[in-house]
Design an enzyme around this catalytic site. Structure first.
Site, PDB file in Angstrom:
ATOM      1  N   GLU A   1      -0.455  -9.033  -1.045  1.00  0.00           N
ATOM      2  CA  GLU A   1      -0.932  -8.493   0.303  1.00  0.00           C
ATOM      3  C   GLU A   1      -2.247  -7.746   0.076  1.00  0.00           C
ATOM      4  OE1 GLU A   1       0.627  -5.378   3.088  1.00  0.00           O
ATOM      5  OE2 GLU A   1       1.751  -7.106   3.796  1.00  0.00           O
TER       6      GLU A   1
ATOM      7  N   ARG B   1       3.051   8.739   8.413  1.00  0.00           N
ATOM      8  CA  ARG B   1       3.040  10.210   8.024  1.00  0.00           C
ATOM      9  C   ARG B   1       2.023  10.972   8.819  1.00  0.00           C
ATOM     10  NH1 ARG B   1       5.386   9.807   2.931  1.00  0.00           N
ATOM     11  NH2 ARG B   1       5.823  11.574   1.880  1.00  0.00           N
TER      12      ARG B   1
ATOM     13  N   HIS C   1      13.927   5.055  12.001  1.00  0.00           N
ATOM     14  CA  HIS C   1      13.647   5.381  10.681  1.00  0.00           C
ATOM     15  C   HIS C   1      14.437   6.623  10.097  1.00  0.00           C
ATOM     16  CE1 HIS C   1      11.211   6.239   7.114  1.00  0.00           C
ATOM     17  NE2 HIS C   1      10.809   5.144   7.069  1.00  0.00           N
TER      18      HIS C   1
ATOM     19  N   ASP D   1       0.864  -1.136   0.022  1.00  0.00           N
ATOM     20  CA  ASP D   1      -0.014   0.150  -0.078  1.00  0.00           C
ATOM     21  C   ASP D   1       0.874   1.161   0.142  1.00  0.00           C
ATOM     22  OD1 ASP D   1       1.126   0.021   2.588  1.00  0.00           O
ATOM     23  OD2 ASP D   1      -0.693  -0.642   3.336  1.00  0.00           O
TER      24      ASP D   1
ATOM     25  N   HIS E   1       7.060   5.803  12.573  1.00  0.00           N
ATOM     26  CA  HIS E   1       7.213   6.295  11.087  1.00  0.00           C
ATOM     27  C   HIS E   1       5.827   7.199  10.366  1.00  0.00           C
ATOM     28  CE1 HIS E   1       5.898   3.485   8.225  1.00  0.00           C
ATOM     29  NE2 HIS E   1       6.164   2.583   8.816  1.00  0.00           N
TER      30      HIS E   1
ATOM     31  N   GLU F   1      -2.049   5.381   2.644  1.00  0.00           N
ATOM     32  CA  GLU F   1      -2.075   3.733   2.159  1.00  0.00           C
ATOM     33  C   GLU F   1      -3.159   3.284   2.010  1.00  0.00           C
ATOM     34  OE1 GLU F   1      -0.205   5.230   5.006  1.00  0.00           O
ATOM     35  OE2 GLU F   1       1.699   4.841   4.391  1.00  0.00           O
TER      36      GLU F   1
HETATM   37  C1  UD1 Z   1       7.146   4.918   3.235  1.00  0.00           C
HETATM   38  C2  UD1 Z   1       5.613   4.690   2.719  1.00  0.00           C
HETATM   39  C3  UD1 Z   1       4.767   3.859   4.107  1.00  0.00           C
HETATM   40  C4  UD1 Z   1       5.760   2.589   4.594  1.00  0.00           C
HETATM   41  C5  UD1 Z   1       6.956   3.247   4.912  1.00  0.00           C
HETATM   42  C6  UD1 Z   1       7.822   2.046   5.333  1.00  0.00           C
HETATM   43  C7  UD1 Z   1       4.365   6.168   1.266  1.00  0.00           C
HETATM   44  C8  UD1 Z   1       3.619   7.410   1.343  1.00  0.00           C
HETATM   45  N1  UD1 Z   1       4.984   5.906   2.491  1.00  0.00           N
HETATM   46  O1  UD1 Z   1       6.879   5.870   4.328  1.00  0.00           O
HETATM   47  O2  UD1 Z   1       3.687   3.370   3.421  1.00  0.00           O
HETATM   48  O3  UD1 Z   1       5.043   2.309   5.880  1.00  0.00           O
HETATM   49  O4  UD1 Z   1       7.754   3.772   3.652  1.00  0.00           O
HETATM   50  O5  UD1 Z   1       8.938   2.453   6.010  1.00  0.00           O
HETATM   51  O6  UD1 Z   1       4.466   5.323   0.472  1.00  0.00           O
HETATM   52  N2  UD1 Z   1      14.699   8.222   3.925  1.00  0.00           N
HETATM   53  C9  UD1 Z   1      16.049   8.120   3.970  1.00  0.00           C
HETATM   54  N3  UD1 Z   1      16.687   6.896   3.550  1.00  0.00           N
HETATM   55  C10 UD1 Z   1      15.672   5.676   3.198  1.00  0.00           C
HETATM   56  C11 UD1 Z   1      14.387   6.022   3.520  1.00  0.00           C
HETATM   57  C12 UD1 Z   1      13.904   7.201   3.759  1.00  0.00           C
HETATM   58  O7  UD1 Z   1      16.907   9.065   3.920  1.00  0.00           O
HETATM   59  O8  UD1 Z   1      16.315   4.633   3.137  1.00  0.00           O
HETATM   60  C13 UD1 Z   1      14.137   9.610   4.235  1.00  0.00           C
HETATM   61  C14 UD1 Z   1      14.087  10.513   3.013  1.00  0.00           C
HETATM   62  O9  UD1 Z   1      14.546  11.810   3.600  1.00  0.00           O
HETATM   63  C15 UD1 Z   1      12.828  10.236   2.620  1.00  0.00           C
HETATM   64  C16 UD1 Z   1      11.929  10.307   4.012  1.00  0.00           C
HETATM   65  O10 UD1 Z   1      12.984   9.153   4.757  1.00  0.00           O
HETATM   66  O11 UD1 Z   1      12.209  11.560   1.916  1.00  0.00           O
HETATM   67  C17 UD1 Z   1      10.534   9.674   3.808  1.00  0.00           C
HETATM   68  O12 UD1 Z   1      10.381   8.570   2.946  1.00  0.00           O
HETATM   69  P1  UD1 Z   1       9.163   8.151   2.386  1.00  0.00           P
HETATM   70  O13 UD1 Z   1       9.147   6.895   1.468  1.00  0.00           O
HETATM   71  O14 UD1 Z   1       8.457   9.315   1.586  1.00  0.00           O
HETATM   72  O15 UD1 Z   1       8.170   7.822   3.605  1.00  0.00           O
HETATM   73  P2  UD1 Z   1       8.064   6.844   4.785  1.00  0.00           P
HETATM   74  O16 UD1 Z   1       7.645   7.305   5.838  1.00  0.00           O
HETATM   75  O17 UD1 Z   1       9.299   6.008   4.755  1.00  0.00           O
HETATM   76  N1  UDP Z   2      12.346  -3.545  10.217  1.00  0.00           N
HETATM   77  C1  UDP Z   2      13.846  -3.688   9.985  1.00  0.00           C
HETATM   78  N2  UDP Z   2      14.704  -2.792  10.558  1.00  0.00           N
HETATM   79  C2  UDP Z   2      14.353  -2.012  11.672  1.00  0.00           C
HETATM   80  C3  UDP Z   2      12.770  -1.835  11.656  1.00  0.00           C
HETATM   81  C4  UDP Z   2      11.908  -2.749  11.100  1.00  0.00           C
HETATM   82  O1  UDP Z   2      14.102  -4.672   9.233  1.00  0.00           O
HETATM   83  O2  UDP Z   2      15.177  -1.400  12.067  1.00  0.00           O
HETATM   84  C5  UDP Z   2      11.351  -4.321   9.504  1.00  0.00           C
HETATM   85  C6  UDP Z   2      10.491  -5.300  10.331  1.00  0.00           C
HETATM   86  O3  UDP Z   2      10.662  -6.532  10.885  1.00  0.00           O
HETATM   87  C7  UDP Z   2       9.231  -5.250   9.224  1.00  0.00           C
HETATM   88  C8  UDP Z   2       9.396  -4.127   8.295  1.00  0.00           C
HETATM   89  O4  UDP Z   2      10.804  -3.695   8.523  1.00  0.00           O
HETATM   90  O5  UDP Z   2       9.398  -6.522   8.482  1.00  0.00           O
HETATM   91  C9  UDP Z   2       8.543  -2.945   8.740  1.00  0.00           C
HETATM   92  O6  UDP Z   2       8.694  -1.987   7.933  1.00  0.00           O
HETATM   93  P1  UDP Z   2       8.301  -0.404   8.279  1.00  0.00           P
HETATM   94  O7  UDP Z   2       7.836  -0.225   9.655  1.00  0.00           O
HETATM   95  O8  UDP Z   2       9.277   0.625   7.840  1.00  0.00           O
HETATM   96  O9  UDP Z   2       7.085  -0.168   7.493  1.00  0.00           O
HETATM   97  P2  UDP Z   2       5.445  -0.671   7.404  1.00  0.00           P
HETATM   98  O10 UDP Z   2       5.417  -2.123   7.604  1.00  0.00           O
HETATM   99  O11 UDP Z   2       4.695   0.219   8.542  1.00  0.00           O
HETATM  100  O12 UDP Z   2       5.094  -0.437   6.169  1.00  0.00           O
END
Ligand code: UD1
Ligand code: UDP
Length: 364
Positions: free
Chosen positions: A119, A208, A239, A97, A206, A133
């Protein structure tokens, strides 16, 4: 021979798609496999690819600091257009999602490629929670041809919404496939050694819609409880979103028993879960993994699309109000019966064979 393209972009999608990539690649007579990553996440995505030994064929590498939903959607849509025109897979598989899921699925739909959703069928029916999501998963389910639902409940949602039952398959969640390979009896880690003799509390956050005050409320509640229970040691692999880091730094600064560390590799994180006393999170994937490990989770959100974990007793929704979280966290630490009730292991998300089942269906 079927040409299957898998597309994903964030850490959780990668954790749940890599087992399927490996399963499909292990059957070269049946499948010609292409892996495309959008790079919605960068470091957190590549850590997972490395852990599973998966090398993408295409990488849109789109991540930008503080990225918006507009940025992700535009880049995925235009990037996927080119790739799909060139590759023309028989089936494009998206997962879950995220905005990658939605935009990559839409690119498949616009290109006339059959889209399969891994999923599928999770719902809160509140389009603002989780945001965006709930919209993403409902939107792709309008045009997907194949729905791989993790549970009967999620399959039921799809069928009630009008999906043809012949295209909806209950397979379990591939998250459990990954979990079967990572948790080890003899696992050690320096952070866990520092916690020796104390109860480990694992924290992640994390979402939003929780950024800002709601997230700080959660952190304030945790800080108060930690101060009242010196036998606790909290580990928070934080995160990479800078907004999450700012909130955590502000509330937890100077707290010695609340360790803010870099995100853990998936193998490490699963083992940290297995060693923890309880988990506080707003994550989706952790709500699926915790029941099979029998680890109580206080879910810092107002809604969940994982009612199976609540019914199993492992998950409790505690919202994002400071007082409610303070009370639920305290109760779970002090009420043995409550803790026992929540720490019974169960398998609502399948037996770890979801990838094989999905591959078998695609082969047919
Ligand atoms: C995204 C997904 C969310 C999912 C989450 C898992 C959307 C809108 N959100 O949210 O559904 O639950 O991933 O973690 O699709 N960043 C880094 N390095 C990384 C990853 C992230 O620097 O490897 C930072 C960047 O500044 C980026 C910010 O995190 O702009 C936000 O990342 P983004 O994918 O937009 O949102 P998440 O909160 O990670
Ligand atoms: N996870 C990981 N390292 C971390 C935190 C979480 O590998 O430091 C794994 C966790 O086991 C799960 C997934 O990341 O499989 C969850 O990801 P996240 O919480 O970022 O996203 P969401 O599931 O909420 O979309």
């Amino acid at each position: 021979m079927k040409k299957i393209m898998l597309v994903f972009g964030t850490r959780p999608e990668a954790i749940k798609m890599c087992p399927l990539v490996l399963e499909l690649k292990s059957r070269p007579e049946e499948f010609d496999v292409r892996v495309c990553v959008t790079g919605q996440h960068r470091q957190m995505l590549h850590a997972v690819l490395e852990a599973f030994g998966v090398t993408p064929d295409f990488d849109l590498d789109l991540m930008a600091p503080g990225q918006t939903l507009f940025h992700i959607t535009e880049k995925v849509l235009s990037g996927m257009k080119e790739i799909l025109e060139k590759e023309r897979p028989d089936v494009l598989l998206v997962h879950g999602d995220t905005t990658t899921t939605f935009a990559a699925g839409l690119a498949g739909f616009y290109s006339g490629v059959e889209v399969g959703h891994v999923e599928a069928g999770l719902r809160t029916y509140n389009v603002h929670s989780p945001f965006p999501e709930e919209f993403n998963r409902q939107a792709v389910d309008i045009f997907t041809k194949y729905s791989f639902a993790p549970t009967e409940t999620s399959a039921g949602n799809l069928i009630r919404e009008g999906k043809d039952p012949k295209t909806v398959y209950v397979t379990g969640n591939t998250a459990i496939d990954a979990l079967k390979t990572t948790v080890r009896e003899n696992y050690t880690h320096p952070e866990l050694e520092k916690a020796a003799g104390r109860r480990v509390i694992l924290i992640t956050a994390h979402r939003r819609e929780n950024l800002g005050e709601p997230m700080k409320n959660c952190f304030r509640a945790i800080k108060r409880v930690m101060a009242e229970h010196p036998d606790l040691y909290a580990i928070y692999p934080i995160h990479m979103n800078p907004l999450v880091r700012a909130a955590a730094d502000e509330v937890f600064a100077g707290e010695e028993r609340i360790r803010l560390i870099e995100p853990l590799d998936v193998l490490d994180f699963h083992n940290f879960m297995a060693r923890s006393h309880l988990i506080l999170t707003d994550s989706g994937g952790i709500q699926e993994e915790a029941p099979s490990l029998g680890k109580p989770v206080l879910v810092m959100r107002d809604t969940t699309e994982r009612p199976e974990g609540v019914a199993a007793g492992t998950l409790k929704l505690v919202g994002t109000e400071e007082e409610t979280i303070y009370e639920a966290f305290t109760k779970l630490l002090t009420d043995e019966a409550e803790y026992e009730k929540m720490s019974r292991a169960s398998n609502p998300y399948g037996d770890g064979t979801a990838s094989r089942q999905i591959a078998d269906i695609l082969a047919r």
